[in-house]
Design a protein around this motif. Structure first.
Motif: not given
Length: 335
Positions: A224-225, A230-233, A251-252, A305-309
Motif C-alpha cells: 500500500d503506497f 498525500d501523507v503531508c495532507e 495509507c491509500s 482523501q489521497p490525490r496523487v494516482q
C-alpha cells in the motif's frame, strides 16, 4: 469529502522533530503551502533542503528541550525520528532503540513539563509494521498488533509510550500507523525509487530497441503506497481535527503488486524490460507477508482523501531521475 473540507488552520505553528524524507517534506509543505511558521529539530542530519527554516540540534537534556519547545511557541509537534530502512535497524538494534524511542520519549517528557499545555496535537509517526500479520482485506485500526520484526516492536512500544503520556499527563498524542511512503527525494534503496531510477537510466541509454534489466527484490508482494504529498495532507488533517489518544492509519487503501508497478514504470518510459530478482534485496517480511494494505476510513472521516494516482507518481519520479538534479543521497543517517 475532499481536503478542502478540512478546517482552516490560522494560528498554527509547527515544530518538526526529525529531518529525513517525510519530516523534511512536511516542514517545507507546511511553510510554503499552508503558510504555517515552522521550526525543525534534528538529531544528526541538518537537511540542506531546510536551510531557509529555523533549525535546532536536538538538546541533550529534557529540560533544555522543554525550553526550546516553549520558546518556539509551537501549537503542534510531529515526531518523525529514526530510519525506516529495516536492514539498518536489524543491523544495529541498540542504535535503532535510541533513534525511535529515546528521542520521542524525550519530546513527550519535555512537553509534559511545559508551563502551558500544547494548544494543538503531537503526532507520533509509527508504522504499519506494528500490525505484523495482515488479512486479505485492508486492515483497520482495530486489527490486532502482532509485530514480526524489530521495527514493528519499536513502533508499537512508541504507541504505548504515547498512550501513557496521553492518559497520565494529558498530552494530545495521536499515533500514526504509517504505511509505505514514496516520492521524489526518497532514498534510492527503497523499492519504488530504485525501480524508477533504473527505468530512468535505461531510458537515457538511447537504446530503445533493447531489453533493459531491472533488478528488484520480491516482485510478487503487494504493498500500500502513498505519495509523500498525500501523507503531508493527512498529517495536517490529523493536527487540525484528529482525536488525541487515537491511532490512525495513513495509507491509500489499495495494494499494488511490485511486478505490476515495474511494468507500469516501463510503460511510462516506453522501454522494454526484464526483471532480475536479487535475493539480497529480500526483506524477511517480504518472504512471508504477501500483502500489506490498510484501511484509511478513519482518516477519511476527517475530510482527507489521497490525490496523487500511482501512474502520476511513478511518472514524476522517473522524470526527476531523468534530470541532472535527480540523484538521491543516502538517508542512512537522516534522523
Amino acid at each position: 469529502m475532499s481536503t478542502a473540507a478540512i478546517p482552516a488552520s490560522a494560528g498554527r505553528k509547527l515544530l518538526v522533530i526529525g529531518s529525513g524524507f517525510i519530516a523534511a517534506k512536511l516542514a517545507r509543505t507546511a511553510a510554503v503551502e499552508w503558510g504555517w511558521p515552522v521550526e525543525v529539530v534534528y538529531r544528526n542530519y541538518q537537511n540542506p533542503t531546510l536551510a531557509n527554516l529555523t533549525s535546532h540540534a536536538l538538546p541533550s537534556t529534557v529540560a533544555a528541550l522543554a525550553e526550546l519547545i516553549a520558546a518556539s511557541a509551537a501549537t503542534d509537534i510531529v515526531v518523525a525520528l529514526g530510519s525506516s530502512f529495516v536492514p539498518d535497524i536489524n543491523r544495529d538494534l541498540d542504535l535503532a532503540m535510541q533513534q525511535h524511542l529515546g528521542g520521542a520519549l524525550q519530546v513527550m517528557d519535555a512537553v509534559s513539563r511545559l508551563p502551558t499545555p500544547l494548544a494543538g496535537k503531537i503526532l507520533m509517526v509509527g508504522s504499519a509494521s506494528e500490525y505484523g500479520e495482515f488479512d486479505d482485506a485492508p486492515v483497520d485500526e482495530l486489527h490486532p498488533a502482532r509485530p514480526r520484526d524489530h521495527y514493528g516492536h519499536l513502533k508499537l512500544t512508541l504507541r504505548q509510550l504515547g498512550l501513557h503520556y496521553h492518559a497520565h499527563h494529558g498530552l494530545p498524542v495521536i499515533h500514526v500507523r504509517q504505511f509505505n511512503v514514496t516520492g521524489i527525494g526518497q532514498d534510492s534503496r527503497f523499492v519504488l525509487p530504485s525501480i524508477c531510477l533504473q527505468v530512468a537510466q535505461a531510458k537515457k541509454s538511447n537504446t530503445s530497441d533493447a531489453v533493459h534489466r531491472i533488478i528488484a527484490g520480491n516482485t510478487a508482494v503487494r504493498r500500500d503506497f502513498l505519495a509523500v504529498e498525500d501523507v503531508c495532507e493527512a498529517y495536517r488533517a490529523l493536527m487540525l481535527t484528529g482525536a488525541p489518544g487515537n491511532i490512525y492509519n495513513v495509507c491509500s487503501g489499495h495494494a499494488h503488486k511490485i511486478a505490476d508497478l515495474i511494468v507500469m514504470a516501463a510503460d511510462i518510459a516506453n522501454i522494454r524490460i526484464e526483471v532480475e530478482v536479487n535475493s539480497q534485496l529480500l526483506r524477511e517480511n517480504d518472504k512471508v507477508q504477501e500483502i500489506i494494505c490498510g484501511d484509511p476510513g478513519k482518516l477519511k472521516h476527517l475530510g482527507w482523501q489521497p490525490r496523487v494516482q500511482m501512474r502520476e507518481l511513478l511518472a514524476q519520479m522517473i522524470a526527476n531521475y531523468s534530470t541532472a538534479a535527480g540523484s538521491v543521497p543516502s538517508a542512512s543517517a537522516k534522523i
